[in-house]
Design a protein around this motif. Structure first.
Motif, PDB file in Angstrom:
ATOM      1  N   LEU A  51       0.800  -1.268  -0.026  1.00  0.00           N
ATOM      2  CA  LEU A  51       0.055   0.039  -0.090  1.00  0.00           C
ATOM      3  C   LEU A  51       0.762   1.307   0.120  1.00  0.00           C
ATOM      4  CD1 LEU A  51      -2.839  -1.230   2.508  1.00  0.00           C
ATOM      5  CD2 LEU A  51      -3.050  -0.842   0.073  1.00  0.00           C
ATOM      6  N   LEU A  52       1.855   1.213   0.794  1.00  0.00           N
ATOM      7  CA  LEU A  52       2.873   2.361   0.845  1.00  0.00           C
ATOM      8  C   LEU A  52       3.474   2.585  -0.510  1.00  0.00           C
ATOM      9  CD1 LEU A  52       3.991   2.142   4.592  1.00  0.00           C
ATOM     10  CD2 LEU A  52       2.493   3.702   3.592  1.00  0.00           C
ATOM     11  N   GLN A  53       4.117   1.447  -0.955  1.00  0.00           N
ATOM     12  CA  GLN A  53       5.085   1.529  -2.161  1.00  0.00           C
ATOM     13  C   GLN A  53       4.369   2.280  -3.295  1.00  0.00           C
ATOM     14  OE1 GLN A  53       6.576  -2.565  -2.502  1.00  0.00           O
ATOM     15  NE2 GLN A  53       8.428  -1.996  -1.876  1.00  0.00           N
ATOM     16  N   ALA A  54       3.021   1.810  -3.549  1.00  0.00           N
ATOM     17  CA  ALA A  54       2.412   2.170  -4.531  1.00  0.00           C
ATOM     18  C   ALA A  54       1.309   3.390  -4.318  1.00  0.00           C
ATOM     19  CB  ALA A  54       1.454   0.974  -5.274  1.00  0.00           C
ATOM     20  N   PRO A 248      15.256  -0.372  -3.689  1.00  0.00           N
ATOM     21  CA  PRO A 248      14.705   0.245  -4.764  1.00  0.00           C
ATOM     22  C   PRO A 248      14.155  -0.319  -5.962  1.00  0.00           C
ATOM     23  CG  PRO A 248      16.736   1.338  -3.952  1.00  0.00           C
ATOM     24  CD  PRO A 248      16.590   0.042  -3.356  1.00  0.00           C
ATOM     25  N   LEU A 249      14.938  -1.488  -6.359  1.00  0.00           N
ATOM     26  CA  LEU A 249      14.360  -2.468  -7.458  1.00  0.00           C
ATOM     27  C   LEU A 249      12.973  -3.144  -7.051  1.00  0.00           C
ATOM     28  CD1 LEU A 249      17.573  -3.902  -8.650  1.00  0.00           C
ATOM     29  CD2 LEU A 249      15.829  -2.433 -10.016  1.00  0.00           C
ATOM     30  N   ASP A 250      12.541  -3.232  -5.518  1.00  0.00           N
ATOM     31  CA  ASP A 250      11.422  -3.899  -5.233  1.00  0.00           C
ATOM     32  C   ASP A 250      10.243  -3.028  -5.250  1.00  0.00           C
ATOM     33  OD1 ASP A 250      10.049  -5.968  -4.080  1.00  0.00           O
ATOM     34  OD2 ASP A 250      10.253  -4.962  -2.202  1.00  0.00           O
ATOM     35  N   VAL A 251      10.603  -1.628  -5.185  1.00  0.00           N
ATOM     36  CA  VAL A 251       9.634  -0.466  -5.496  1.00  0.00           C
ATOM     37  C   VAL A 251       9.455  -0.402  -6.687  1.00  0.00           C
ATOM     38  CG1 VAL A 251       9.035   1.872  -5.071  1.00  0.00           C
ATOM     39  CG2 VAL A 251      10.270   0.671  -3.284  1.00  0.00           C
ATOM     40  N   THR A 252      10.355  -0.437  -7.620  1.00  0.00           N
ATOM     41  CA  THR A 252      10.037  -0.302  -9.021  1.00  0.00           C
ATOM     42  C   THR A 252       9.352  -1.447  -9.549  1.00  0.00           C
ATOM     43  OG1 THR A 252      12.231   0.836  -9.437  1.00  0.00           O
ATOM     44  CG2 THR A 252      11.246   0.022 -11.288  1.00  0.00           C
ATOM     45  N   ARG A 253       9.271  -2.643  -9.074  1.00  0.00           N
ATOM     46  CA  ARG A 253       8.546  -3.747  -9.411  1.00  0.00           C
ATOM     47  C   ARG A 253       7.206  -3.719  -9.168  1.00  0.00           C
ATOM     48  NH1 ARG A 253       7.651  -8.813  -6.326  1.00  0.00           N
ATOM     49  NH2 ARG A 253       8.768  -7.987  -4.819  1.00  0.00           N
ATOM     50  N   ARG A 254       6.999  -3.215  -7.808  1.00  0.00           N
ATOM     51  CA  ARG A 254       5.538  -3.085  -7.393  1.00  0.00           C
ATOM     52  C   ARG A 254       4.814  -2.166  -8.453  1.00  0.00           C
ATOM     53  NH1 ARG A 254       4.207  -7.657  -5.224  1.00  0.00           N
ATOM     54  NH2 ARG A 254       5.316  -8.123  -3.318  1.00  0.00           N
ATOM     55  N   ARG A 255       5.454  -0.877  -8.557  1.00  0.00           N
ATOM     56  CA  ARG A 255       4.962  -0.001  -9.297  1.00  0.00           C
ATOM     57  C   ARG A 255       4.489  -0.391 -10.853  1.00  0.00           C
ATOM     58  NH1 ARG A 255       3.342   5.053  -7.231  1.00  0.00           N
ATOM     59  NH2 ARG A 255       3.461   5.892  -9.303  1.00  0.00           N
ATOM     60  N   MET A 256       5.437  -1.248 -11.313  1.00  0.00           N
ATOM     61  CA  MET A 256       5.171  -1.746 -12.691  1.00  0.00           C
ATOM     62  C   MET A 256       4.253  -2.820 -12.599  1.00  0.00           C
ATOM     63  SD  MET A 256       8.986  -1.866 -14.271  1.00  0.00           S
ATOM     64  CE  MET A 256       8.254  -2.222 -15.980  1.00  0.00           C
ATOM     65  N   VAL A 271      11.690  -0.084 -16.691  1.00  0.00           N
ATOM     66  CA  VAL A 271      12.387  -0.068 -15.410  1.00  0.00           C
ATOM     67  C   VAL A 271      12.935   1.374 -15.154  1.00  0.00           C
ATOM     68  CG1 VAL A 271      14.371  -0.714 -14.138  1.00  0.00           C
ATOM     69  CG2 VAL A 271      13.200  -2.419 -15.460  1.00  0.00           C
ATOM     70  N   LEU A 272      13.908   1.866 -16.157  1.00  0.00           N
ATOM     71  CA  LEU A 272      14.416   3.276 -16.081  1.00  0.00           C
ATOM     72  C   LEU A 272      13.195   4.261 -15.890  1.00  0.00           C
ATOM     73  CD1 LEU A 272      17.363   2.780 -18.357  1.00  0.00           C
ATOM     74  CD2 LEU A 272      17.330   2.986 -15.930  1.00  0.00           C
ATOM     75  N   GLN A 273      12.002   4.177 -16.644  1.00  0.00           N
ATOM     76  CA  GLN A 273      11.252   5.113 -16.625  1.00  0.00           C
ATOM     77  C   GLN A 273      10.505   5.216 -15.268  1.00  0.00           C
ATOM     78  OE1 GLN A 273       7.592   4.055 -18.819  1.00  0.00           O
ATOM     79  NE2 GLN A 273       7.497   6.467 -19.808  1.00  0.00           N
ATOM     80  N   THR A 274      10.419   4.163 -14.739  1.00  0.00           N
ATOM     81  CA  THR A 274       9.575   3.918 -13.312  1.00  0.00           C
ATOM     82  C   THR A 274      10.695   4.629 -12.429  1.00  0.00           C
ATOM     83  OG1 THR A 274       8.365   2.034 -14.248  1.00  0.00           O
ATOM     84  CG2 THR A 274       8.504   2.435 -11.792  1.00  0.00           C
ATOM     85  N   LEU A 275      11.962   4.329 -12.422  1.00  0.00           N
ATOM     86  CA  LEU A 275      12.623   4.891 -11.399  1.00  0.00           C
ATOM     87  C   LEU A 275      12.876   6.325 -11.508  1.00  0.00           C
ATOM     88  CD1 LEU A 275      15.905   2.191 -11.911  1.00  0.00           C
ATOM     89  CD2 LEU A 275      14.679   2.565  -9.772  1.00  0.00           C
ATOM     90  N   ILE A 284      14.112  10.326  -3.572  1.00  0.00           N
ATOM     91  CA  ILE A 284      14.662   8.930  -3.076  1.00  0.00           C
ATOM     92  C   ILE A 284      14.121   8.401  -1.726  1.00  0.00           C
ATOM     93  CG2 ILE A 284      16.960   7.809  -2.640  1.00  0.00           C
ATOM     94  CD1 ILE A 284      18.228   9.692  -4.460  1.00  0.00           C
ATOM     95  N   ARG A 285      14.269   9.349  -0.679  1.00  0.00           N
ATOM     96  CA  ARG A 285      13.753   8.740   0.677  1.00  0.00           C
ATOM     97  C   ARG A 285      12.264   8.233   0.726  1.00  0.00           C
ATOM     98  NH1 ARG A 285      11.980  10.572   5.450  1.00  0.00           N
ATOM     99  NH2 ARG A 285      11.761  12.703   4.717  1.00  0.00           N
ATOM    100  N   ARG A 286      11.459   9.356   0.259  1.00  0.00           N
ATOM    101  CA  ARG A 286      10.042   9.117  -0.134  1.00  0.00           C
ATOM    102  C   ARG A 286       9.478   8.412  -1.294  1.00  0.00           C
ATOM    103  NH1 ARG A 286       7.614  11.062   4.300  1.00  0.00           N
ATOM    104  NH2 ARG A 286       5.284  10.849   3.417  1.00  0.00           N
ATOM    105  N   GLY A 287      10.238   8.007  -1.886  1.00  0.00           N
ATOM    106  CA  GLY A 287       9.872   7.373  -3.118  1.00  0.00           C
ATOM    107  C   GLY A 287      10.610   5.659  -3.353  1.00  0.00           C
ATOM    108  N   LEU A 288      11.891   5.795  -3.812  1.00  0.00           N
ATOM    109  CA  LEU A 288      12.670   4.708  -4.049  1.00  0.00           C
ATOM    110  C   LEU A 288      12.783   3.943  -2.445  1.00  0.00           C
ATOM    111  CD1 LEU A 288      15.602   5.363  -6.518  1.00  0.00           C
ATOM    112  CD2 LEU A 288      13.024   4.438  -6.819  1.00  0.00           C
ATOM    113  N   TYR A 289      12.830   4.703  -1.572  1.00  0.00           N
ATOM    114  CA  TYR A 289      12.932   3.823  -0.118  1.00  0.00           C
ATOM    115  C   TYR A 289      11.796   4.092   0.699  1.00  0.00           C
ATOM    116  CZ  TYR A 289      17.769   2.939  -1.284  1.00  0.00           C
ATOM    117  OH  TYR A 289      18.931   2.254  -1.643  1.00  0.00           O
ATOM    118  N   ARG A 290      10.676   4.462   0.287  1.00  0.00           N
ATOM    119  CA  ARG A 290       9.524   4.584   1.021  1.00  0.00           C
ATOM    120  C   ARG A 290       8.818   3.166   1.508  1.00  0.00           C
ATOM    121  NH1 ARG A 290       5.229   7.626   2.161  1.00  0.00           N
ATOM    122  NH2 ARG A 290       2.950   6.749   2.197  1.00  0.00           N
TER     123      ARG A 290
END
Length: 320
Positions: A51-54, A248-256, A271-275, A284-290
């Motif tokens: 829920l937080l990642q997405a 960070p790649l786990d967050v990217t995976r969930r968003r995709m 992947v790059l577009q999402t990152l 970075i802190r509240r996005g890729l590491y949220r």
């Protein structure tokens, strides 16, 4: 790992090929049970992470504990376990394949390249994780969709309905593998460092402090395994290190994975577009590491339980 002598002794009453088949089956079961126990332990935290990642609209402005209480209030206690049924369907074969593949990849790599143990553990762990992901990824997609839903706003009604809807509306089989690339890229360091750290801590502990940390296995008194508290500690440390590297790649995976049901789906196709999008919009802190703090809370007990139960199941099923 089971030695040939141990296998021959415990399975002397069975034909050689038959016993080898039973060994693979028992190894498969041991990994599956271990992973199911681990995921059930942290299922509520796993849902909060999704829920937080997405950035779910109902909880996007809340912290970890606030979200936990909000889900409990809005959706009831069982809301904390939403999507867990799909997780169990996925995690049993995932864990079974991963643990079994790790043992076999390590043996294969040792035969091919000699005995450089540290490198073998890292390579075997990465290959095992990737193999398990590819085999079970569609189930992870379904689980993520079910976990992301909020009570009263259901788009999917169970596992089979989710499969059917995704197949018909998201490009057939291809739709089940959205986000596979970042998952594989993230899984390589995660599984690699997880197995590498645990195996290294295990062998080091048994080598230098066998009386303090070790005990004979239930099925083979000539083989030492870690005591329960040492297993839990080694597994927790392994999970923490692995998650820090791959988050960070786990967050990217969930968003995709969730792109098709999010309003900004056109910005999360690669992947790059999402990152880039997550970094630009949320930082970075509240996005890729949220949700990373939550991930530490969930990954440490999860990996601790997984490795500990697996080691116990190996004894119970006479794999040592």
């Amino acid at each position: 790992m089971a030695s040939e002598a141990a296998i021959a002794t415990s399975g002397s009453h069975l034909p050689k090929q038959s016993y080898r088949d039973y060994y693979w089956l028992r190894s498969f079961v041991a990994g599956g049970v271990a992973s199911c126990c681990a995921k059930t332990t942290i299922a509520p935290l796993d849902r909060i992470k999704i829920l937080l990642q997405a950035q779910n609209v109902h909880y996007k402005h809340l912290g970890v504990l606030e979200t936990l209480f909000a889900v409990r209030k809005k959706e009831g206690f069982m809301g904390l376990y939403r999507g867990n049924g799909a997780m169990m369907v996925r995690i049993f074969p995932y864990g079974a394949i991963q643990f079994m593949a790790f043992d076999n990849f390590k043996k294969l790599i040792s035969k091919k390249f000699g005995k450089t143990e540290h490198v073998h553990r890292l390579m075997a762990g990465s290959m095992a994780g990737i193999t398990a992901v590819i085999c079970t990824y569609p189930l992870d997609m379904v689980r993520a969709r079910l976990a992301f839903q909020v009570k009263g706003e259901h788009r999917y009604n169970g596992i089979l309905h989710t499969f059917k809807t995704m197949y018909t509306k998201e490009g057939g089989v291809r739709g089940f593998y959205r986000g596979l690339v970042p998952t594989i890229i993230g899984m390589a360091p995660y599984a690699g460092f997880s197995f590498f750290t645990f195996e290294t801590l295990k062998t080091t502990g048994l080598k230098y402090a066998p009386e303090l940390l070790g005990k004979p296995t239930l099925d083979n008194p000539d083989v030492l395994v870690l005591k329960t508290h040492a297993n839990l500690l080694c597994g927790g440390v392994a999970g923490a290190i692995a998650q820090t590297i791959s988050y960070p790649l786990d967050v990217t995976r969930r968003r995709m994975q969730l792109a098709a049901i999010l309003p900004d789906s056109d910005k999360c196709r690669t992947v790059l577009q999402t990152l880039k999008y997550v970094c630009k919009e949320h930082g970075i802190r509240r996005g890729l590491y949220r949700g990373l703090s939550l991930n530490y809370v969930r990954c440490i007990p999860s990996q601790a339980v997984a490795f500990t139960v697996y080691e116990f199941m190996r004894q119970l099923l006479r794999l040592n």
